[in-house]
Design a protein around this motif. Structure first.
Motif, PDB file in Angstrom:
ATOM      1  N   TRP A   1      -4.253 -11.942  -7.510  1.00 57.51           N
ATOM      2  CA  TRP A   1      -3.753 -12.411  -6.257  1.00 57.51           C
ATOM      3  C   TRP A   1      -3.220 -13.790  -6.300  1.00 57.51           C
ATOM      4  O   TRP A   1      -3.414 -14.702  -7.321  1.00 57.51           O
ATOM      5  CB  TRP A   1      -4.827 -12.743  -5.165  1.00 57.51           C
ATOM      6  CG  TRP A   1      -5.477 -11.407  -4.776  1.00 57.51           C
ATOM      7  CD1 TRP A   1      -5.170 -10.694  -3.621  1.00 57.51           C
ATOM      8  CD2 TRP A   1      -6.698 -10.838  -5.654  1.00 57.51           C
ATOM      9  NE1 TRP A   1      -5.882  -9.499  -3.577  1.00 57.51           N
ATOM     10  CE2 TRP A   1      -6.993  -9.524  -4.732  1.00 57.51           C
ATOM     11  CE3 TRP A   1      -7.280 -10.925  -6.604  1.00 57.51           C
ATOM     12  CZ2 TRP A   1      -7.744  -8.581  -5.130  1.00 57.51           C
ATOM     13  CZ3 TRP A   1      -8.069  -9.903  -7.104  1.00 57.51           C
ATOM     14  CH2 TRP A   1      -8.609  -8.830  -6.372  1.00 57.51           C
TER      15      TRP A   1
ATOM     16  N   GLU B   1      -0.836  -9.647  -3.726  1.00 61.00           N
ATOM     17  CA  GLU B   1      -1.753  -8.734  -4.388  1.00 61.00           C
ATOM     18  C   GLU B   1      -1.052  -7.756  -5.324  1.00 61.00           C
ATOM     19  O   GLU B   1       0.069  -7.046  -4.782  1.00 61.00           O
ATOM     20  CB  GLU B   1      -2.467  -8.160  -3.260  1.00 61.00           C
ATOM     21  CG  GLU B   1      -3.608  -7.356  -3.840  1.00 61.00           C
ATOM     22  CD  GLU B   1      -4.489  -6.630  -2.924  1.00 61.00           C
ATOM     23  OE1 GLU B   1      -5.760  -6.729  -2.814  1.00 61.00           O
ATOM     24  OE2 GLU B   1      -3.772  -5.925  -2.121  1.00 61.00           O
ATOM     25  N   PHE B   2      -1.349  -7.699  -6.616  1.00 61.61           N
ATOM     26  CA  PHE B   2      -0.646  -6.741  -7.342  1.00 61.61           C
ATOM     27  C   PHE B   2      -1.414  -6.541  -8.488  1.00 61.61           C
ATOM     28  O   PHE B   2      -2.567  -7.057  -8.695  1.00 61.61           O
ATOM     29  CB  PHE B   2       0.895  -7.341  -7.785  1.00 61.61           C
ATOM     30  CG  PHE B   2       0.600  -8.543  -8.576  1.00 61.61           C
ATOM     31  CD1 PHE B   2       0.572  -8.649  -9.906  1.00 61.61           C
ATOM     32  CD2 PHE B   2       0.733  -9.786  -7.706  1.00 61.61           C
ATOM     33  CE1 PHE B   2       0.496 -10.101 -10.387  1.00 61.61           C
ATOM     34  CE2 PHE B   2       0.536 -10.805  -8.208  1.00 61.61           C
ATOM     35  CZ  PHE B   2       0.439 -11.282  -9.731  1.00 61.61           C
ATOM     36  N   THR B   3      -1.032  -5.341  -9.214  1.00 62.88           N
ATOM     37  CA  THR B   3      -1.857  -4.790 -10.302  1.00 62.88           C
ATOM     38  C   THR B   3      -1.056  -5.198 -11.596  1.00 62.88           C
ATOM     39  O   THR B   3      -0.059  -4.779 -11.806  1.00 62.88           O
ATOM     40  CB  THR B   3      -2.060  -3.125 -10.236  1.00 62.88           C
ATOM     41  OG1 THR B   3      -2.486  -2.809  -9.020  1.00 62.88           O
ATOM     42  CG2 THR B   3      -2.993  -2.743 -11.240  1.00 62.88           C
TER      43      THR B   3
ATOM     44  N   GLU C   1       0.983  -1.127   0.060  1.00 61.30           N
ATOM     45  CA  GLU C   1      -0.063   0.005   0.065  1.00 61.30           C
ATOM     46  C   GLU C   1       0.872   1.302   0.228  1.00 61.30           C
ATOM     47  O   GLU C   1       2.031   1.140   0.485  1.00 61.30           O
ATOM     48  CB  GLU C   1      -0.955   0.118   1.174  1.00 61.30           C
ATOM     49  CG  GLU C   1      -0.124   0.148   2.641  1.00 61.30           C
ATOM     50  CD  GLU C   1      -1.185   0.140   3.653  1.00 61.30           C
ATOM     51  OE1 GLU C   1      -2.449  -0.083   3.494  1.00 61.30           O
ATOM     52  OE2 GLU C   1      -0.819   0.206   4.886  1.00 61.30           O
TER      53      GLU C   1
ATOM     54  N   THR D   1       2.878  -3.313 -10.408  1.00 61.13           N
ATOM     55  CA  THR D   1       3.301  -3.023  -9.000  1.00 61.13           C
ATOM     56  C   THR D   1       4.622  -3.640  -8.840  1.00 61.13           C
ATOM     57  O   THR D   1       5.467  -2.875  -8.284  1.00 61.13           O
ATOM     58  CB  THR D   1       2.353  -4.147  -8.296  1.00 61.13           C
ATOM     59  OG1 THR D   1       0.851  -3.669  -8.081  1.00 61.13           O
ATOM     60  CG2 THR D   1       2.677  -3.941  -6.738  1.00 61.13           C
TER      61      THR D   1
ATOM     62  N   SER E   1     -13.491 -10.171  -9.402  1.00 61.06           N
ATOM     63  CA  SER E   1     -12.266 -10.622  -8.814  1.00 61.06           C
ATOM     64  C   SER E   1     -12.261 -12.202  -8.527  1.00 61.06           C
ATOM     65  O   SER E   1     -10.835 -12.735  -8.379  1.00 61.06           O
ATOM     66  CB  SER E   1     -12.077 -10.216  -7.452  1.00 61.06           C
ATOM     67  OG  SER E   1     -11.979  -8.554  -7.456  1.00 61.06           O
TER      68      SER E   1
ATOM     69  N   GLN F   1      -6.400  -4.556 -13.566  1.00 62.92           N
ATOM     70  CA  GLN F   1      -7.152  -5.024 -12.110  1.00 62.92           C
ATOM     71  C   GLN F   1      -5.865  -5.635 -11.211  1.00 62.92           C
ATOM     72  O   GLN F   1      -4.958  -5.848 -11.904  1.00 62.92           O
ATOM     73  CB  GLN F   1      -8.209  -6.240 -12.561  1.00 62.92           C
ATOM     74  CG  GLN F   1      -9.377  -5.416 -13.064  1.00 62.92           C
ATOM     75  CD  GLN F   1     -10.296  -6.567 -13.428  1.00 62.92           C
ATOM     76  OE1 GLN F   1     -10.910  -6.896 -14.422  1.00 62.92           O
ATOM     77  NE2 GLN F   1     -10.843  -7.138 -12.334  1.00 62.92           N
ATOM     78  N   ARG F   2      -6.595  -5.727 -10.198  1.00 62.08           N
ATOM     79  CA  ARG F   2      -5.550  -6.381  -8.924  1.00 62.08           C
ATOM     80  C   ARG F   2      -5.607  -8.024  -9.288  1.00 62.08           C
ATOM     81  O   ARG F   2      -6.794  -8.503  -9.525  1.00 62.08           O
ATOM     82  CB  ARG F   2      -5.732  -5.979  -7.697  1.00 62.08           C
ATOM     83  CG  ARG F   2      -5.421  -4.672  -7.406  1.00 62.08           C
ATOM     84  CD  ARG F   2      -5.454  -4.162  -5.924  1.00 62.08           C
ATOM     85  NE  ARG F   2      -5.257  -2.997  -5.789  1.00 62.08           N
ATOM     86  CZ  ARG F   2      -4.806  -2.408  -4.570  1.00 62.08           C
ATOM     87  NH1 ARG F   2      -4.790  -3.341  -3.545  1.00 62.08           N
ATOM     88  NH2 ARG F   2      -4.446  -1.158  -4.478  1.00 62.08           N
TER      89      ARG F   2
END
Length: 507
Positions: A173, A185-187, A72, A389, A104, A170-171
Motif C-alpha cells: 500500500w 493497493e497493488f501486488t 478489483e 498489478t 501487512s 503480497q499486496r
C-alpha cells in the motif's frame, strides 16, 4: 374453453421432497414412498415458507462505487491473474527461492528506517479507538516488501540458512495519487538473496536472468531491462568534485518525469552545481548501449575515481554474464538511478518498449546494509520486484489480456431430473477423483438451460449422466458441438491447441 369453471386435469404432483412429478412419466416404482399430492394445473406451488416475500426495508441503500487506486477484477480476469502468479511462483522456485509472507503491517519505526518514504505510509488505527490506546497508532501498512524482508531476516537470523534466497508475493500500500500505472493497493512479486558479510557478484546477473525467464513465460509485449550501477554514478560525481553525490542521484532519478531541463534546474538551483558540472552529469545520463562496450563510452567522458573504476568493473561483469539473452533484452542505461537510499551497487529498471512513458514494470538493486537498522551484522543482498498489478492493468486497458472462462470448471454435469440427482452427483465425484474441476448443476432444470449456463461460464464440456437406468453417459464438447457416449472412469478430452481441453487434468 374461456371462462369455464372447470379446471384442466393435472398431470403434475408435488412429492414430499418438493420435486415436480409428471404422471405421464409416472410408475408405481417411482411413486412408492414419495407421497405424491396433485397440484393446480396452472401453477407449480412451493412450500409456504418459500412463498413469503420479505417486507420492503426502510434502510437507505449504500451506492457501491470503486475506491480510486484500489483495483478489483471480474472472475475471468482474476483467473488470468492467478495463472500469472502460479507461473511467477514456479519460475522463482526453479532457481531455489523459498516463499515467505510477512504481516501487512509493520511498526512505523521499521517502515521509515530507510529512505524518504514516510509520506507514502498508511498509518493504521481503529476508528473508535480509546483516548488512552496508542498501540495501533504506531503501526502502518507496508509500502514495499524489501523493508519487511530486512526486518524478517534480522529477526530470524539464527534460524535461517545463508545465502538466504526468498520470494514474496503480497499486496502493498502506498499513499500516493492514483493515476495511470500508479495504485494505492497493488501486488508485488519480490525476489531477494542475502548473505552474511559478502554476496558474490554473480547473483547480480542471476536475478535479472530469472526475471527475464519469468516475464517471458507471461507472454508480455516487448520490454527492456535497463541496468546501471550506483557505484558508477557516485564515483563519477565524486570524480567531478561533488560533495553530495546522493543528492545528484535523486535528481537524475527524476529524469523521465521532468526531462533534462528539469534535472538541470534541480542540479543548479537546489544542489548548487556549476553549469559545466551539470553538463557532465547529463552527459553521463545519456550513455546507453548493449553489452560492456558502454564502459568505454563512460571512460571517454574523462572522469576518474577509485569508486568509478570499481563500479565499471561490476557493471561490465553483469552485462557480460547476460550477453546470451536475446538481443535488446538487457541494456546499460546510465540514466537509471533508483532513488531509494539503500541501493549501493547494481540497479535495475524494466520498461515496456511500446509505452516508454509508462512506469517501470520491474525494478530492484543491490544493497550492502539494508538490515543495519535491525541487527549489528553485515548482510549484503540484491533483489528485484515485478510490479504485477501495473503490468496486468496496462495489458487489460490495451485489450491485450486474453481471457478464456469465467470459472475454473472443466466439466458441467447436467441434472436431468430430481430423481437422477444421486447419479449426477456420483458422476461428478468420479470425474473430480480423476483430477478434473467439475461443477454439478444446482438443480433439476431444462437441459437446454443447463447447457446455456455452461456456455456462458466458458465451461468447455457438458456431461450427461444416464437419463434412465441402463442408459449410457454422454459428453458434449461445446467448442465443436460433438456429443459422444463416454465412460466417466476413463474419458479424457482430446488435446486442442490453445483450447480448454489442453488445460484439463485427467489423472
Amino acid at each position: 374453453m374461456s371462462g369455464s369453471p372447470f379446471r384442466r386435469p393435472s398431470y403434475r404432483f408435488n412429492s414430499v421432497d418438493g420435486a415436480q412429478v409428471d404422471v405421464r412419466r409416472w410408475s408405481p416404482a417411482f411413486a412408492r414412498g414419495r407421497g405424491c399430492v396433485p397440484v393446480g394445473a396452472h401453477e407449480c406451488r412451493t412450500p409456504r415458507s418459500e412463498e413469503r416475500v420479505p417486507p420492503m426495508t426502510e434502510t437507505p441503500l449504500v451506492r457501491p462505487v470503486p475506491v480510486s487506486g484500489f483495483p478489483e477484477w471480474l472472475p475471468e480476469i482474476r483467473m488470468v491473474e492467478q495463472t500469472w502468479l502460479d507461473l511467477i511462483r514456479s519460475g522463482f522456485e526453479r532457481y531455489g527461492f523459498c516463499s515467505i509472507e510477512t504481516p501487512s503491517v509493520e511498526p512505523l519505526s521499521v517502515l521509515t528506517a530507510k529512505g524518504e518514504t514516510s509520506n507514502e505510509v498508511y498509518a493504521l488505527r481503529r476508528l473508535q479507538e480509546d483516548a488512552d490506546d496508542t498501540g495501533d497508532s504506531r503501526i502502518g501498512l507496508h509500502f514495499d516488501l524489501t523493508v519487511p524482508f530486512a526486518r524478517y531476516t534480522a529477526q530470524h537470523f539464527n534460524e535461517l540458512v545463508f545465502p538466504f534466497k526468498r520470494y514474496q508475493m503480497q499486496r502493498v500500500w502506498r499513499g500516493e495519487r492514483a493515476q495511470d500505472g500508479r495504485f494505492r493497493e497493488f501486488t508485488q512479486c519480490d525476489i531477494d538473496v542475502i548473505n552474511v558479510d559478502r554476496l558474490p557478484l554473480h547473483f547480480d546477473a542471476e536475478l535479472p536472468r530469472m526475471i527475464h525467464e519469468v516475464m517471458t513465460s507471461l507472454g508480455l509485449p516487448a520490454w527492456t531491462l535497463n541496468i546501471n550501477n550506483r557505484k558508477v554514478l557516485q564515483g563519477f560525481y565524486e570524480g567531478l568534485g561533488i560533495s553530495d553525490p546522493l543528492a545528484v542521484i535523486r535528481a537524475v532519478d527524476k529524469l523521465d518525469k521532468v526531462g533534462p531541463e528539469g534535472v538541470a534546474k534541480i542540479l543548479s538551483g537546489e544542489v548548487g552545481l556549476s553549469a559545466r558540472t551539470v553538463d557532465s552529469c547529463l552527459a553521463l545520463a545519456r550513455v546507453r548501449g548493449a553489452g560492456s562496450a558502454v564502459v568505454e563510452d563512460i571512460k571517454g567522458l574523462g572522469v576518474t575515481s577509485d569508486l568509478l573504476t570499481e563500479g565499471l568493473g561490476e557493471l561490465s561483469c553483469v552485462l557480460d554474464s547476460l550477453g546470451n539473452l536475446p538481443a535488446g533484452s538487457v541494456v546499460a542505461d546510465l540514466s537509471i538511478a533508483r532513488g531509494l537510499d539503500y541501493y549501493t551497487g547494481t540497479v535495475y529498471e524494466g520498461k515496456f518498449a511500446d509505452w516508454p512513458d509508462y512506469g517501470s514494470i520491474c525494478s530492484g538493486g543491490r544493497y550492502e546494509n539494508l538490515t543495519g537498522s535491525f541487527i549489528r551484522r553485515s548482510l549484503p543482498g540484491v533483489g528485484m520486484s515485478i510490479g504485477l498489478t501495473r503490468i496486468f492493468a496496462k495489458l487489460l486497458a490495451e485489450g491485450l489480456l486474453e481471457t478464456r472462462a469465467k470459472c475454473p470448471s472443466d466439466v458441467l454435469v447436467v441434472v436431468p431430473r430430481a430423481d437422477r440427482w444421486r447419479e449426477a452427483e456420483t458422476t461428478a465425484a468420479r470425474l473430480r477423483g480423476r483430477g478434473m474441476n467439475v461443477e454439478l448443476y444446482h438443480q433439476a432444470d431444462k437441459v437446454a438451460k443447463q447447457v446455456r449456463y455452461a456456455s456462458r461460464k466458458g465451461i468447455p464440456f457438458v456431461w450427461f449422466p444416464p437419463f434412465e437406468d441402463g442408459a449410457a453417459h454422454e459428453v458434449k464438447d461445446l467448442a465443436t458441438g460433438e456429443q459422444t457416449q463416454s465412460d466417466p472412469t476413463s474419458w479424457a478430452p482430446a488435446p486442442r491447441e490453445g483450447g480448454a481441453g489442453r488445460r484439463l487434468r485427467t489423472g
